[in-house]
Design a protein around this motif. Structure first.
Motif, PDB file in Angstrom:
ATOM      1  N   PHE A 103       2.546  -7.834  17.975  1.00  0.00           N
ATOM      2  CA  PHE A 103       3.226  -6.948  17.022  1.00  0.00           C
ATOM      3  C   PHE A 103       2.465  -5.623  16.943  1.00  0.00           C
ATOM      4  O   PHE A 103       1.360  -5.509  17.456  1.00  0.00           O
ATOM      5  N   GLY A 104       3.071  -4.649  16.278  1.00  0.00           N
ATOM      6  CA  GLY A 104       2.364  -3.389  16.065  1.00  0.00           C
ATOM      7  C   GLY A 104       2.563  -2.385  17.181  1.00  0.00           C
ATOM      8  O   GLY A 104       1.690  -1.585  17.482  1.00  0.00           O
ATOM      9  N   ALA A 105       3.747  -2.408  17.797  1.00  0.00           N
ATOM     10  CA  ALA A 105       4.048  -1.433  18.856  1.00  0.00           C
ATOM     11  C   ALA A 105       4.437  -0.070  18.283  1.00  0.00           C
ATOM     12  O   ALA A 105       4.576   0.905  19.018  1.00  0.00           O
ATOM     13  N   TYR A 144       3.522   5.081  16.647  1.00  0.00           N
ATOM     14  CA  TYR A 144       2.509   5.161  15.579  1.00  0.00           C
ATOM     15  C   TYR A 144       2.429   3.831  14.848  1.00  0.00           C
ATOM     16  O   TYR A 144       3.444   3.309  14.383  1.00  0.00           O
ATOM     17  N   SER A 145       1.237   3.283  14.741  1.00  0.00           N
ATOM     18  CA  SER A 145       1.051   2.009  14.055  1.00  0.00           C
ATOM     19  C   SER A 145      -0.347   1.901  13.475  1.00  0.00           C
ATOM     20  O   SER A 145      -1.317   2.306  14.109  1.00  0.00           O
ATOM     21  N   THR A 146      -0.408   1.340  12.279  1.00  0.00           N
ATOM     22  CA  THR A 146      -1.712   1.041  11.687  1.00  0.00           C
ATOM     23  C   THR A 146      -1.963  -0.470  11.681  1.00  0.00           C
ATOM     24  O   THR A 146      -2.847  -0.950  10.988  1.00  0.00           O
ATOM     25  N   ALA A 147      -1.157  -1.212  12.449  1.00  0.00           N
ATOM     26  CA  ALA A 147      -1.311  -2.676  12.477  1.00  0.00           C
ATOM     27  C   ALA A 147      -2.720  -3.049  12.926  1.00  0.00           C
ATOM     28  O   ALA A 147      -3.237  -2.483  13.891  1.00  0.00           O
ATOM     29  N   PRO A 148      -3.344  -4.000  12.233  1.00  0.00           N
ATOM     30  CA  PRO A 148      -4.706  -4.390  12.603  1.00  0.00           C
ATOM     31  C   PRO A 148      -4.756  -5.122  13.945  1.00  0.00           C
ATOM     32  O   PRO A 148      -3.750  -5.645  14.428  1.00  0.00           O
ATOM     33  N   LEU A 154       5.085  10.757   9.933  1.00  0.00           N
ATOM     34  CA  LEU A 154       4.181  10.171  10.922  1.00  0.00           C
ATOM     35  C   LEU A 154       4.558   8.714  11.189  1.00  0.00           C
ATOM     36  O   LEU A 154       4.588   8.253  12.342  1.00  0.00           O
ATOM     37  N   ALA A 155       4.876   7.980  10.141  1.00  0.00           N
ATOM     38  CA  ALA A 155       5.229   6.558  10.282  1.00  0.00           C
ATOM     39  C   ALA A 155       6.470   6.369  11.158  1.00  0.00           C
ATOM     40  O   ALA A 155       6.601   5.358  11.851  1.00  0.00           O
ATOM     41  N   PHE A 156       7.371   7.362  11.160  1.00  0.00           N
ATOM     42  CA  PHE A 156       8.597   7.259  11.956  1.00  0.00           C
ATOM     43  C   PHE A 156       8.402   7.710  13.409  1.00  0.00           C
ATOM     44  O   PHE A 156       9.327   7.615  14.211  1.00  0.00           O
ATOM     45  N   PRO A 170       0.800  -1.230   0.000  1.00  0.00           N
ATOM     46  CA  PRO A 170       0.000   0.000   0.000  1.00  0.00           C
ATOM     47  C   PRO A 170       0.829   1.275   0.000  1.00  0.00           C
ATOM     48  O   PRO A 170       0.311   2.348  -0.305  1.00  0.00           O
ATOM     49  N   GLY A 171       2.130   1.153   0.337  1.00  0.00           N
ATOM     50  CA  GLY A 171       2.940   2.359   0.485  1.00  0.00           C
ATOM     51  C   GLY A 171       2.638   3.072   1.794  1.00  0.00           C
ATOM     52  O   GLY A 171       1.731   2.692   2.536  1.00  0.00           O
ATOM     53  N   ILE A 172       3.441   4.097   2.079  1.00  0.00           N
ATOM     54  CA  ILE A 172       3.297   4.849   3.337  1.00  0.00           C
ATOM     55  C   ILE A 172       2.893   6.277   2.989  1.00  0.00           C
ATOM     56  O   ILE A 172       3.666   7.022   2.396  1.00  0.00           O
TER      57      ILE A 172
HETATM   58  N1  LIG Z   1       6.537  -1.597   4.272  1.00  0.00           N
HETATM   59  C1  LIG Z   1       5.483  -0.853   4.660  1.00  0.00           C
HETATM   60  N2  LIG Z   1       4.409  -0.700   3.846  1.00  0.00           N
HETATM   61  C2  LIG Z   1       3.349   0.058   4.220  1.00  0.00           C
HETATM   62  N3  LIG Z   1       3.274   0.709   5.407  1.00  0.00           N
HETATM   63  C3  LIG Z   1       4.311   0.597   6.257  1.00  0.00           C
HETATM   64  C4  LIG Z   1       5.466  -0.186   5.937  1.00  0.00           C
HETATM   65  N4  LIG Z   1       6.323  -0.098   6.968  1.00  0.00           N
HETATM   66  C5  LIG Z   1       5.751   0.689   7.876  1.00  0.00           C
HETATM   67  N5  LIG Z   1       4.537   1.125   7.471  1.00  0.00           N
HETATM   68  C6  LIG Z   1       3.615   2.053   8.170  1.00  0.00           C
HETATM   69  O1  LIG Z   1       4.334   2.735   9.178  1.00  0.00           O
HETATM   70  C7  LIG Z   1       3.769   2.430  10.470  1.00  0.00           C
HETATM   71  C8  LIG Z   1       4.864   2.396  11.518  1.00  0.00           C
HETATM   72  O2  LIG Z   1       5.754   1.311  11.272  1.00  0.00           O
HETATM   73  P1  LIG Z   1       6.550   0.685  12.490  1.00  0.00           P
HETATM   74  O3  LIG Z   1       7.261   1.782  13.220  1.00  0.00           O
HETATM   75  O4  LIG Z   1       7.386  -0.433  11.995  1.00  0.00           O
HETATM   76  O5  LIG Z   1       5.395   0.169  13.456  1.00  0.00           O
HETATM   77  P2  LIG Z   1       4.493  -1.148  13.396  1.00  0.00           P
HETATM   78  O6  LIG Z   1       5.052  -2.050  12.333  1.00  0.00           O
HETATM   79  O7  LIG Z   1       4.597  -1.734  14.763  1.00  0.00           O
HETATM   80  O8  LIG Z   1       3.109  -0.691  13.050  1.00  0.00           O
HETATM   81  C9  LIG Z   1       3.030   1.129  10.271  1.00  0.00           C
HETATM   82  O9  LIG Z   1       2.027   0.912  11.225  1.00  0.00           O
HETATM   83  C10 LIG Z   1       2.471   1.319   8.862  1.00  0.00           C
HETATM   84  O10 LIG Z   1       1.349   2.174   8.884  1.00  0.00           O
END
Ligand SMILES: Nc1ncnc2c1ncn2[C@@H]1O[C@H](COP(=O)(O)OP(=O)(O)O)[C@@H](O)[C@H]1O
Ligand SMILES: [Mg+2]
Length: 141
Positions: free
Chosen positions: A102-104, A90-94, A84-86, A77-79
């Motif tokens: 996982f998803g911390a 922050y996590s969008t893990a289901p 924000l992702a860094f 899906p891309g970021i």
């Molecule tokens: N390879 C990827 N493809 C799509 N989204 C990503 C990818 N890597 C990271 N992300 C996005 O960045 C967020 C933060 O990543 P990360 O710090 O590794 O936390 P986590 O994996 O625990 O959610 C993810 O929740 C997701 O939304």
């Protein structure tokens, strides 16, 4: 030396295998223990991000005497918002992934912390490319 491993989405049985193989190879060629430690964290978090967030991808380790290059390429899906992702936490893990522990939201922050150089490129609905460099030296931490 260069090695590449395929990584599949939501394959939690094999998740971490690629990072584990990279670890063994780095130990065999006699990389500094601290370099191996940092590389394994970077490789593992990059691998898990493909497992959790992408459809499929590859994890590559290029080993040079003075440095390692760990790269993760995925189709996914891309970021949308890289800053924000860094952010820590922050996590969008289901939900079903969080229930497995996982998803911390610490993967990308830790990849940044433990690598010496990092480049990320991401295209929505196409995928993400992550390139890191880890120098073969003790970090002094
Ligand atoms: N390879 C990827 N493809 C799509 N989204 C990503 C990818 N890597 C990271 N992300 C996005 O960045 C967020 C933060 O990543 P990360 O710090 O590794 O936390 P986590 O994996 O625990 O959610 C993810 O929740 C997701 O939304
Ligand atoms: Mg992650």
């Amino acid at each position: 030396m260069e090695m590449t491993f395929d990584v599949k989405s939501m394959d939690f049985k094999r998740a971490g295998e690629a990072a584990g193989k990279i670890k063994k190879a780095l130990q065999l060629v006699g990389m500094e223990i601290d370099t191996v430690r940092r590389a394994v964290i970077v490789a593992y978090e990059a691998e898990m991000n493909i497992v959790i967030h992408a459809r499929q991808g590859t994890l590559t380790a290029k080993v040079h005497p003075d440095r390692l290059e760990i790269e993760a390429n995925d189709e996914g899906p891309g970021i949308p918002d890289i800053d924000l992702a860094f952010q820590e936490g922050y996590s969008t893990a289901p939900e079903h992934v969080r229930e497995m522990g996982f998803g911390a939201g610490m993967g990308l922050p830790n990849i940044k912390r433990f690598s010496d150089d990092l480049e990320i490129e991401s295209k929505i609905d196409v995928g993400t490319q992550l390139k890191t460099i880890i120098y073969n030296q003790t970090s002094g931490e």
